[in-house]
Scaffold this motif. Structure first.
Motif, PDB file in Angstrom:
ATOM      1  N   ALA A 104       2.314  12.337  -8.635  1.00  0.00           N
ATOM      2  CA  ALA A 104       2.880  12.967  -7.435  1.00  0.00           C
ATOM      3  C   ALA A 104       4.209  12.343  -7.028  1.00  0.00           C
ATOM      4  CB  ALA A 104       1.886  12.866  -6.279  1.00  0.00           C
ATOM      5  N   ALA A 105       4.541  11.182  -7.578  1.00  0.00           N
ATOM      6  CA  ALA A 105       5.800  10.508  -7.221  1.00  0.00           C
ATOM      7  C   ALA A 105       6.985  11.251  -7.824  1.00  0.00           C
ATOM      8  CB  ALA A 105       5.773   9.060  -7.714  1.00  0.00           C
ATOM      9  N   GLY A 106       8.096  11.240  -7.106  1.00  0.00           N
ATOM     10  CA  GLY A 106       9.281  11.936  -7.588  1.00  0.00           C
ATOM     11  C   GLY A 106       9.867  11.312  -8.839  1.00  0.00           C
ATOM     12  N   HIS A 107       9.939   9.996  -8.870  1.00  0.00           N
ATOM     13  CA  HIS A 107      10.466   9.285 -10.030  1.00  0.00           C
ATOM     14  C   HIS A 107       9.543   8.122 -10.344  1.00  0.00           C
ATOM     15  CE1 HIS A 107      12.933   6.415 -12.336  1.00  0.00           C
ATOM     16  NE2 HIS A 107      13.549   7.495 -12.803  1.00  0.00           N
ATOM     17  N   VAL A 108       9.220   7.968 -11.625  1.00  0.00           N
ATOM     18  CA  VAL A 108       8.290   6.918 -12.059  1.00  0.00           C
ATOM     19  C   VAL A 108       8.978   6.037 -13.091  1.00  0.00           C
ATOM     20  CG1 VAL A 108       6.038   6.402 -13.061  1.00  0.00           C
ATOM     21  CG2 VAL A 108       6.340   8.486 -11.696  1.00  0.00           C
TER      22      VAL A 108
ATOM     23  N   ARG B   6      24.427  -6.056 -15.053  1.00  0.00           N
ATOM     24  CA  ARG B   6      23.365  -5.899 -14.061  1.00  0.00           C
ATOM     25  C   ARG B   6      23.510  -4.577 -13.337  1.00  0.00           C
ATOM     26  NH1 ARG B   6      22.862 -11.936 -11.197  1.00  0.00           N
ATOM     27  NH2 ARG B   6      22.241 -13.050 -13.110  1.00  0.00           N
ATOM     28  N   SER B   7      22.377  -4.021 -12.916  1.00  0.00           N
ATOM     29  CA  SER B   7      22.409  -2.782 -12.136  1.00  0.00           C
ATOM     30  C   SER B   7      21.139  -2.696 -11.306  1.00  0.00           C
ATOM     31  CB  SER B   7      22.534  -1.560 -13.054  1.00  0.00           C
ATOM     32  OG  SER B   7      21.361  -1.406 -13.830  1.00  0.00           O
ATOM     33  N   ARG B   8      21.055  -1.629 -10.502  1.00  0.00           N
ATOM     34  CA  ARG B   8      19.885  -1.413  -9.653  1.00  0.00           C
ATOM     35  C   ARG B   8      19.284  -0.050  -9.971  1.00  0.00           C
ATOM     36  NH1 ARG B   8      21.956  -3.447  -3.654  1.00  0.00           N
ATOM     37  NH2 ARG B   8      22.548  -5.573  -4.300  1.00  0.00           N
ATOM     38  N   LEU B   9      17.980   0.017  -9.837  1.00  0.00           N
ATOM     39  CA  LEU B   9      17.265   1.275 -10.050  1.00  0.00           C
ATOM     40  C   LEU B   9      16.314   1.494  -8.887  1.00  0.00           C
ATOM     41  CD1 LEU B   9      16.278   3.698 -11.806  1.00  0.00           C
ATOM     42  CD2 LEU B   9      14.636   2.102 -12.840  1.00  0.00           C
ATOM     43  N   THR B  10      16.443   2.656  -8.241  1.00  0.00           N
ATOM     44  CA  THR B  10      15.522   3.015  -7.163  1.00  0.00           C
ATOM     45  C   THR B  10      14.493   3.997  -7.711  1.00  0.00           C
ATOM     46  OG1 THR B  10      17.262   2.730  -5.501  1.00  0.00           O
ATOM     47  CG2 THR B  10      15.327   4.008  -4.857  1.00  0.00           C
ATOM     48  N   THR B  11      13.242   3.723  -7.463  1.00  0.00           N
ATOM     49  CA  THR B  11      12.166   4.531  -8.025  1.00  0.00           C
ATOM     50  C   THR B  11      11.037   4.688  -7.012  1.00  0.00           C
ATOM     51  OG1 THR B  11      10.706   4.750  -9.957  1.00  0.00           O
ATOM     52  CG2 THR B  11      11.000   2.536  -9.065  1.00  0.00           C
ATOM     53  N   ASP B  12      10.199   5.706  -7.230  1.00  0.00           N
ATOM     54  CA  ASP B  12       9.113   5.997  -6.287  1.00  0.00           C
ATOM     55  C   ASP B  12       7.774   5.393  -6.704  1.00  0.00           C
ATOM     56  OD1 ASP B  12      10.631   7.833  -4.515  1.00  0.00           O
ATOM     57  OD2 ASP B  12      10.801   8.992  -6.371  1.00  0.00           O
ATOM     58  N   ALA B  13       7.665   4.989  -7.937  1.00  0.00           N
ATOM     59  CA  ALA B  13       6.411   4.400  -8.425  1.00  0.00           C
ATOM     60  C   ALA B  13       6.710   3.574  -9.671  1.00  0.00           C
ATOM     61  CB  ALA B  13       5.385   5.481  -8.741  1.00  0.00           C
TER      62      ALA B  13
ATOM     63  N   PRO C 257       0.802  -1.229   0.000  1.00  0.00           N
ATOM     64  CA  PRO C 257       0.000   0.000   0.000  1.00  0.00           C
ATOM     65  C   PRO C 257       0.831   1.274   0.000  1.00  0.00           C
ATOM     66  CG  PRO C 257       0.022  -0.988   2.186  1.00  0.00           C
ATOM     67  CD  PRO C 257       0.730  -1.951   1.278  1.00  0.00           C
ATOM     68  N   THR C 258       2.069   1.221   0.462  1.00  0.00           N
ATOM     69  CA  THR C 258       2.840   2.462   0.631  1.00  0.00           C
ATOM     70  C   THR C 258       3.561   2.887  -0.641  1.00  0.00           C
ATOM     71  OG1 THR C 258       4.704   1.154   1.453  1.00  0.00           O
ATOM     72  CG2 THR C 258       3.188   2.068   3.089  1.00  0.00           C
ATOM     73  N   VAL C 259       3.781   1.970  -1.565  1.00  0.00           N
ATOM     74  CA  VAL C 259       4.487   2.298  -2.802  1.00  0.00           C
ATOM     75  C   VAL C 259       3.561   1.973  -3.971  1.00  0.00           C
ATOM     76  CG1 VAL C 259       6.553   1.939  -4.191  1.00  0.00           C
ATOM     77  CG2 VAL C 259       6.655   1.672  -1.705  1.00  0.00           C
ATOM     78  N   PRO C 260       3.270   2.945  -4.824  1.00  0.00           N
ATOM     79  CA  PRO C 260       2.395   2.653  -5.954  1.00  0.00           C
ATOM     80  C   PRO C 260       3.077   1.803  -7.014  1.00  0.00           C
ATOM     81  CG  PRO C 260       3.116   4.944  -6.025  1.00  0.00           C
ATOM     82  CD  PRO C 260       3.650   4.360  -4.758  1.00  0.00           C
ATOM     83  N   VAL C 261       2.729   0.525  -7.022  1.00  0.00           N
ATOM     84  CA  VAL C 261       3.153  -0.386  -8.075  1.00  0.00           C
ATOM     85  C   VAL C 261       1.871  -0.931  -8.676  1.00  0.00           C
ATOM     86  CG1 VAL C 261       4.443  -2.462  -8.668  1.00  0.00           C
ATOM     87  CG2 VAL C 261       5.263  -0.977  -6.838  1.00  0.00           C
ATOM     88  N   ILE C 262       1.496  -0.422  -9.842  1.00  0.00           N
ATOM     89  CA  ILE C 262       0.191  -0.747 -10.407  1.00  0.00           C
ATOM     90  C   ILE C 262       0.341  -1.299 -11.812  1.00  0.00           C
ATOM     91  CG2 ILE C 262      -0.933   1.064  -9.059  1.00  0.00           C
ATOM     92  CD1 ILE C 262      -1.117   2.545 -11.907  1.00  0.00           C
TER      93      ILE C 262
ATOM     94  N   THR D 257       9.000   3.346   1.246  1.00  0.00           N
ATOM     95  CA  THR D 257       8.450   4.371   0.350  1.00  0.00           C
ATOM     96  C   THR D 257       9.039   4.313  -1.057  1.00  0.00           C
ATOM     97  OG1 THR D 257      10.099   5.997   1.072  1.00  0.00           O
ATOM     98  CG2 THR D 257       7.990   5.941   2.261  1.00  0.00           C
ATOM     99  N   LYS D 258       9.987   3.436  -1.287  1.00  0.00           N
ATOM    100  CA  LYS D 258      10.597   3.327  -2.609  1.00  0.00           C
ATOM    101  C   LYS D 258      10.685   1.866  -3.027  1.00  0.00           C
ATOM    102  CE  LYS D 258      13.481   7.510  -2.194  1.00  0.00           C
ATOM    103  NZ  LYS D 258      12.788   8.269  -3.278  1.00  0.00           N
TER     104      LYS D 258
END
Length: 469
Positions: free
Chosen positions: A204-208, A342-349, A185-190, A328-329
């Protein structure tokens, strides 16, 4: 259980999406083999007709011409055509001057809702629970639950029918690595199917991050891009495909969505069919060229005053695993398929434009399982008339809509074949031909005729001189 021995229907449809709505429209008013009209009923658990409501993005268009409505390619004179809908809405002249061959999705949805609101025999708010064969009456039994606006059961019922048409549609597909996140519920993954309902939250998310290279992914990315400020877009678009590729839309390429190709595909051996479907992804999973152009134009516009937009578009990438970071991320663990890096990506939604899968039929047809004939992969065998292959003891037919890509090819979910398939079903069901079918529909000849052909030589044409050394 409130049961009654009602007069049996000739056809009961389960699900009321565009395909069964097409079938209901073309069945309306048809005579049955005896006296009177064909007796039909169609059931859907939803309260009203809805066609991908989460993707009715402003300006998004169908990828097929408006002639691919519910009825026109089988019966251009039908009262249920898109043009007749425009006439009833007094919009025929504006449409004429608009010169639109591809209408907006929202308009197609409105047209279907207009048809659904006028056709008799459609029962929304009715969830079909089980289907059985009654050998004593030589009929299918269909148990259903009538539900209220909150989805709560109001009444139970049963109806009987000589034939069934399954049109229960598809369900959004969420890849395994992302399934635990989709419920967080805290992170929009839709899924993109729910995009419009969550659009403000996503914006509204900083990074999508948008995942998926098909038309839905492109439309969502474009909508987000247009809504975010220049230089602060904060967007990443990832895809497994090797490129953000256009959909095959050449005139001859489109002939894969004809009855001719469908018949050719159905006649191929099962292993060949299974190899073909994934190889033809650009026929149905590519991006409309206008959408690609619009994305590039929007990105280019943002470079006019120097600098590049804060948008990353990377194809050829798979998501290996994913997890939450500080609640939150989301952290996506990525692998580039060609580089092997390989790499990592941090995102807000995250918006998952990862497509749809055919809705499983197993639970609905559990009572009929002993009668179903299946292929080597456990899928229902479906004949060239769109009927499940059943035990000979069953005298009725079960027709399928958009659950036969494995047997009928890439055209199975295409709106352009809806009316033709509905007409085929009704011609088969009535034993007549209320909707005559064209003998040929494509300039392409798919496959070789095994007979030997010789080209007739025009009178006076000389045979070529062959010189021997």
């Amino acid at each position: 259980m409130t049961a009654h021995l009602d007069a049996p229907h000739d056809l009961v449809g389960i699900g009321i999406g565009p395909f069964n709505l097409s079938l209901a429209a073309l069945a309306h008013g048809l005579p049955q083999q005896g006296a009177g009209e064909l007796a039909t009923a169609f059931y859907d658990q939803r309260r009203d007709f809805r066609w991908h409501p989460g993707l009715l993005i402003d300006g998004a268009t169908l990828q097929v011409p408006f002639l691919a409505d519910l009825v026109t390619l089988a019966d251009p004179a039908s009262p249920w055509s898109f043009l007749n809908y425009l006439k009833h809405k007094e919009r025929l002249f504006p449409f004429y001057f608009a010169e639109r061959f591809h209408i907006q999705r929202a308009e197609y949805d409105a047209y279907c809702r207009w048809v659904a609101g006028r056709l008799p025999g459609l029962h929304f708010g009715h969830q079909v629970d089980a289907v059985r064969w009654n050998p004593e009456r030589d009929l299918f039994e269909v148990d259903f639950t009538q539900v209220d606006a909150d989805g709560e059961a109001e009444a139970l019922g049963r109806t009987h029918t000589r034939n069934l048409a399954l049109g229960i549609g598809t369900t959004p597909f969420v890849p395994e690595p992302l399934r635990p996140l989709a419920d967080a519920p805290t992170v929009p993954v839709i899924h993109s199917a729910d995009y419009l309902d969550n659009r403000e939250r996503i914006l509204a998310a900083g990074h999508v991050t948008v995942i998926g290279s098909g038309q839905s992914g492109a439309e969502v990315f474009l909508d987000l891009l247009r809504a975010r400020p220049t230089g602060h877009e904060g967007l990443t678009w990832l895809a497994r495909t090797p490129s953000f590729a256009p959909m095959e839309y050449s005139k001859l390429g489109l002939e894969h969505f004809t009855p001719d190709y469908t018949r050719y595909f159905h006649a191929l051996p099962e292993p060949v069919r299974d190899r073909l479907v994934p190889a033809q992804w650009q026929l149905h999973k590519g991006i409309d060229a206008d959408t690609i152009a619009a994305i590039h134009e929007e990105l280019y516009r943002r470079t006019l005053h120097g600098g590049w937009p804060d948008a990353v578009l990377t194809p050829g990438v798979s998501v290996r695993t994913a997890g939450r970071v500080a609640t939150t991320k989301v952290e996506l663990h990525l692998e580039h398929l060609e580089q092997g890096t390989r790499s990592r990506l941090t995102t807000d939604a995250v918006v998952l434009a990862t497509g749809y899968r055919e809705r499983p039929l197993g639970s609905l047809l559990a009572g009929l399982d002993p009668y179903l004939r299946k292929d080597s992969s456990g899928r229902p065998r479906i004949d060239d008339r769109h009927r499940m292959v059943l035990d000979p003891s069953i005298t009725g037919s079960i027709f399928v809509q958009n659950a036969d890509r494995h047997s009928h090819g890439v055209g199975a979910p295409d709106l352009g074949l809806a009316a033709w398939r509905s007409a085929t079903i009704l011609n088969t069901l009535t034993g007549k031909e209320p909707y005559p079918q064209p003998v040929r529909t494509a300039f392409t000849t798919f496959g070789l005729d095994q007979r030997e052909h010789t080209r007739p030589r025009p009178a006076g044409e000389l045979l070529p001189l062959v010189e021997h050394p």
